[in-house]
Design a protein around this motif. Structure first.
Motif, mmCIF file in Angstrom:
data_model
loop_
_atom_site.group_PDB
_atom_site.id
_atom_site.type_symbol
_atom_site.label_atom_id
_atom_site.label_comp_id
_atom_site.label_asym_id
_atom_site.label_seq_id
_atom_site.Cartn_x
_atom_site.Cartn_y
_atom_site.Cartn_z
ATOM 1 N N SER A 1 0.827 -1.206 0.000
ATOM 2 C CA SER A 1 0.000 0.000 0.000
ATOM 3 C C SER A 1 0.867 1.265 0.000
ATOM 4 C CB SER A 1 -0.963 0.002 1.187
ATOM 5 O OG SER A 1 -0.253 0.006 2.403
ATOM 6 N N GLY A 2 2.018 1.212 0.651
ATOM 7 C CA GLY A 2 2.943 2.343 0.622
ATOM 8 C C GLY A 2 3.501 2.578 -0.765
ATOM 9 N N LYS A 3 3.798 1.486 -1.461
ATOM 10 C CA LYS A 3 4.297 1.589 -2.835
ATOM 11 C C LYS A 3 3.220 2.180 -3.744
ATOM 12 C CE LYS A 3 6.361 -1.353 -6.370
ATOM 13 N NZ LYS A 3 6.789 -2.706 -6.714
ATOM 14 N N THR A 4 1.989 1.724 -3.573
ATOM 15 C CA THR A 4 0.881 2.265 -4.366
ATOM 16 C C THR A 4 0.665 3.744 -4.076
ATOM 17 O OG1 THR A 4 -0.183 0.094 -4.353
ATOM 18 C CG2 THR A 4 -1.570 1.990 -4.892
ATOM 19 N N ALA A 5 0.718 4.116 -2.802
ATOM 20 C CA ALA A 5 0.553 5.527 -2.434
ATOM 21 C C ALA A 5 1.664 6.382 -3.027
ATOM 22 C CB ALA A 5 0.519 5.670 -0.918
ATOM 23 N N ALA A 6 2.890 5.865 -3.036
ATOM 24 C CA ALA A 6 4.006 6.615 -3.613
ATOM 25 C C ALA A 6 3.818 6.808 -5.115
ATOM 26 C CB ALA A 6 5.327 5.905 -3.326
ATOM 27 N N ILE A 7 3.390 5.764 -5.803
ATOM 28 C CA ILE A 7 3.187 5.864 -7.250
ATOM 29 C C ILE A 7 2.045 6.824 -7.572
ATOM 30 C CG2 ILE A 7 2.482 4.554 -9.298
ATOM 31 C CD1 ILE A 7 4.094 2.185 -8.092
ATOM 32 N N VAL A 8 0.940 6.736 -6.828
ATOM 33 C CA VAL A 8 -0.183 7.662 -7.035
ATOM 34 C C VAL A 8 0.269 9.099 -6.762
ATOM 35 C CG1 VAL A 8 -2.428 8.357 -6.115
ATOM 36 C CG2 VAL A 8 -1.991 5.955 -6.624
ATOM 37 N N SER A 9 1.071 9.286 -5.730
ATOM 38 C CA SER A 9 1.580 10.626 -5.410
ATOM 39 C C SER A 9 2.481 11.149 -6.514
ATOM 40 C CB SER A 9 2.331 10.604 -4.087
ATOM 41 O OG SER A 9 1.480 10.227 -3.038
ATOM 42 N N PHE A 10 3.320 10.265 -7.080
ATOM 43 C CA PHE A 10 4.168 10.675 -8.204
ATOM 44 C C PHE A 10 3.313 11.117 -9.392
ATOM 45 C CE2 PHE A 10 7.875 8.062 -6.566
ATOM 46 C CZ PHE A 10 8.682 9.164 -6.350
ATOM 47 N N VAL A 11 2.258 10.386 -9.688
ATOM 48 C CA VAL A 11 1.389 10.725 -10.824
ATOM 49 C C VAL A 11 0.719 12.080 -10.585
ATOM 50 C CG1 VAL A 11 -0.715 10.056 -12.050
ATOM 51 C CG2 VAL A 11 1.026 8.341 -11.541
ATOM 52 N N ILE A 12 0.192 12.291 -9.388
ATOM 53 C CA ILE A 12 -0.441 13.578 -9.067
ATOM 54 C C ILE A 12 0.574 14.708 -9.157
ATOM 55 C CG2 ILE A 12 -1.542 14.917 -7.219
ATOM 56 C CD1 ILE A 12 -2.836 12.250 -6.319
ATOM 57 N N ALA A 13 1.785 14.466 -8.638
ATOM 58 C CA ALA A 13 2.827 15.497 -8.681
ATOM 59 C C ALA A 13 3.223 15.820 -10.114
ATOM 60 C CB ALA A 13 4.046 15.042 -7.880
ATOM 61 N N VAL A 14 3.341 14.819 -10.967
ATOM 62 C CA VAL A 14 3.697 15.062 -12.374
ATOM 63 C C VAL A 14 2.610 15.877 -13.071
ATOM 64 C CG1 VAL A 14 3.992 13.913 -14.607
ATOM 65 C CG2 VAL A 14 5.264 13.112 -12.622
ATOM 66 N N ILE A 15 1.358 15.550 -12.802
ATOM 67 C CA ILE A 15 0.255 16.318 -13.394
ATOM 68 C C ILE A 15 0.327 17.780 -12.956
ATOM 69 C CG2 ILE A 15 -2.255 16.628 -13.357
ATOM 70 C CD1 ILE A 15 -2.445 13.535 -13.245
ATOM 71 N N LEU A 16 0.560 18.015 -11.658
ATOM 72 C CA LEU A 16 0.664 19.393 -11.166
ATOM 73 C C LEU A 16 1.887 20.112 -11.722
ATOM 74 C CD1 LEU A 16 -0.395 18.936 -7.432
ATOM 75 C CD2 LEU A 16 -1.689 20.009 -9.277
ATOM 76 N N ILE A 17 2.992 19.404 -11.877
ATOM 77 C CA ILE A 17 4.217 20.023 -12.410
ATOM 78 C C ILE A 17 4.027 20.407 -13.870
ATOM 79 C CG2 ILE A 17 6.618 19.522 -13.029
ATOM 80 C CD1 ILE A 17 6.760 17.951 -10.341
ATOM 81 N N VAL A 18 3.405 19.540 -14.665
ATOM 82 C CA VAL A 18 3.153 19.869 -16.069
ATOM 83 C C VAL A 18 2.159 21.031 -16.166
ATOM 84 C CG1 VAL A 18 2.153 18.985 -18.223
ATOM 85 C CG2 VAL A 18 3.763 17.586 -16.922
ATOM 86 N N ALA A 19 1.127 21.019 -15.336
ATOM 87 C CA ALA A 19 0.164 22.127 -15.337
ATOM 88 C C ALA A 19 0.841 23.429 -14.940
ATOM 89 C CB ALA A 19 -0.994 21.821 -14.378
ATOM 90 N N SER A 20 1.756 23.374 -13.983
ATOM 91 C CA SER A 20 2.463 24.603 -13.586
ATOM 92 C C SER A 20 3.403 25.081 -14.689
ATOM 93 C CB SER A 20 3.215 24.390 -12.272
ATOM 94 O OG SER A 20 4.305 23.502 -12.447
ATOM 95 N N LEU A 21 3.983 24.155 -15.452
ATOM 96 C CA LEU A 21 4.830 24.546 -16.583
ATOM 97 C C LEU A 21 4.012 25.317 -17.613
ATOM 98 C CD1 LEU A 21 7.517 24.356 -18.194
ATOM 99 C CD2 LEU A 21 6.585 22.273 -19.199
ATOM 100 N N ILE A 22 2.837 24.811 -17.922
ATOM 101 C CA ILE A 22 1.964 25.491 -18.888
ATOM 102 C C ILE A 22 1.521 26.841 -18.331
ATOM 103 C CG2 ILE A 22 -0.284 25.354 -20.031
ATOM 104 C CD1 ILE A 22 0.188 22.259 -20.082
ATOM 105 N N TRP A 23 1.200 26.896 -17.049
ATOM 106 C CA TRP A 23 0.727 28.129 -16.426
ATOM 107 C C TRP A 23 1.804 29.209 -16.380
ATOM 108 C CZ3 TRP A 23 1.247 29.450 -10.829
ATOM 109 C CH2 TRP A 23 0.527 30.617 -10.502
ATOM 110 N N VAL A 24 3.013 28.841 -15.992
ATOM 111 C CA VAL A 24 4.068 29.839 -15.788
ATOM 112 C C VAL A 24 4.774 30.206 -17.094
ATOM 113 C CG1 VAL A 24 6.298 30.252 -14.649
ATOM 114 C CG2 VAL A 24 4.448 29.166 -13.394
ATOM 115 N N MET A 25 5.037 29.249 -17.946
ATOM 116 C CA MET A 25 5.870 29.516 -19.114
ATOM 117 C C MET A 25 5.085 29.984 -20.341
ATOM 118 S SD MET A 25 8.883 29.113 -17.974
ATOM 119 C CE MET A 25 9.986 28.976 -19.341
ATOM 120 N N PHE A 26 3.796 29.687 -20.412
ATOM 121 C CA PHE A 26 3.064 30.020 -21.639
ATOM 122 C C PHE A 26 1.945 30.963 -21.392
ATOM 123 C CE2 PHE A 26 4.829 25.725 -22.354
ATOM 124 C CZ PHE A 26 5.702 26.040 -23.357
#
Length: 126
Positions: free
Chosen positions: A101-126
């Motif tokens: 369950s810890g591994k699953t939580a880490a992977i889900v957290s990575f996916v959420i973080a990547v989505i937020l990081i890509v959204a922030s790239l679009i927001w700040v740079m474009f």
């Protein structure tokens, strides 16, 4: 007779062992993002002060691609640090304590973080 004394590992050995576990990588990168945020805080305060000083200062900050990139690094670091901080808080409350369950939580957290990081790239740079 086997010794139970601790072994001092080099940083390369520590990373080689921990790179196989998403739980360990989430924890290590959470610490790294905290250090990055701490180091960028004075820079971002200076950028904020410049952007609020005058219209020319505002245009100087937002027309500079390098400063927008630094701002994106700060926003991306904040997003990652927040998501992993919530994951750690949930683990402190007793959730996801087992390995699977810890591994699953880490992977889900990575996916959420990547989505937020890509959204922030679009927001700040474009």
């Amino acid at each position: 007779m086997k010794s139970n004394r601790p072994i001092n590992l080099s940083m390369g050995q520590v990373l080689a062992v921990n790179s196989k576990s998403p739980i360990a990588m989430a924890s290590i990168l959470h610490r790294v993002s905290g250090v990055v945020l701490f180091l960028l805080m004075p820079v971002m305060l200076c950028v904020l002060q410049t952007s609020l000083s005058s219209e020319q200062g505002f245009n100087t900050v937002f027309d500079n691609v390098a400063l927008r990139f630094v701002a994106w690094i700060f926003v991306a670091g904040t997003a990652y640090h927040f998501v992993m901080g919530v994951k750690h808080l949930l683990a402190d409350m007793g959730m996801n304590e087992e390995f699977n369950s810890g591994k699953t939580a880490a992977i889900v957290s990575f996916v959420i973080a990547v989505i937020l990081i890509v959204a922030s790239l679009i927001w700040v740079m474009f």
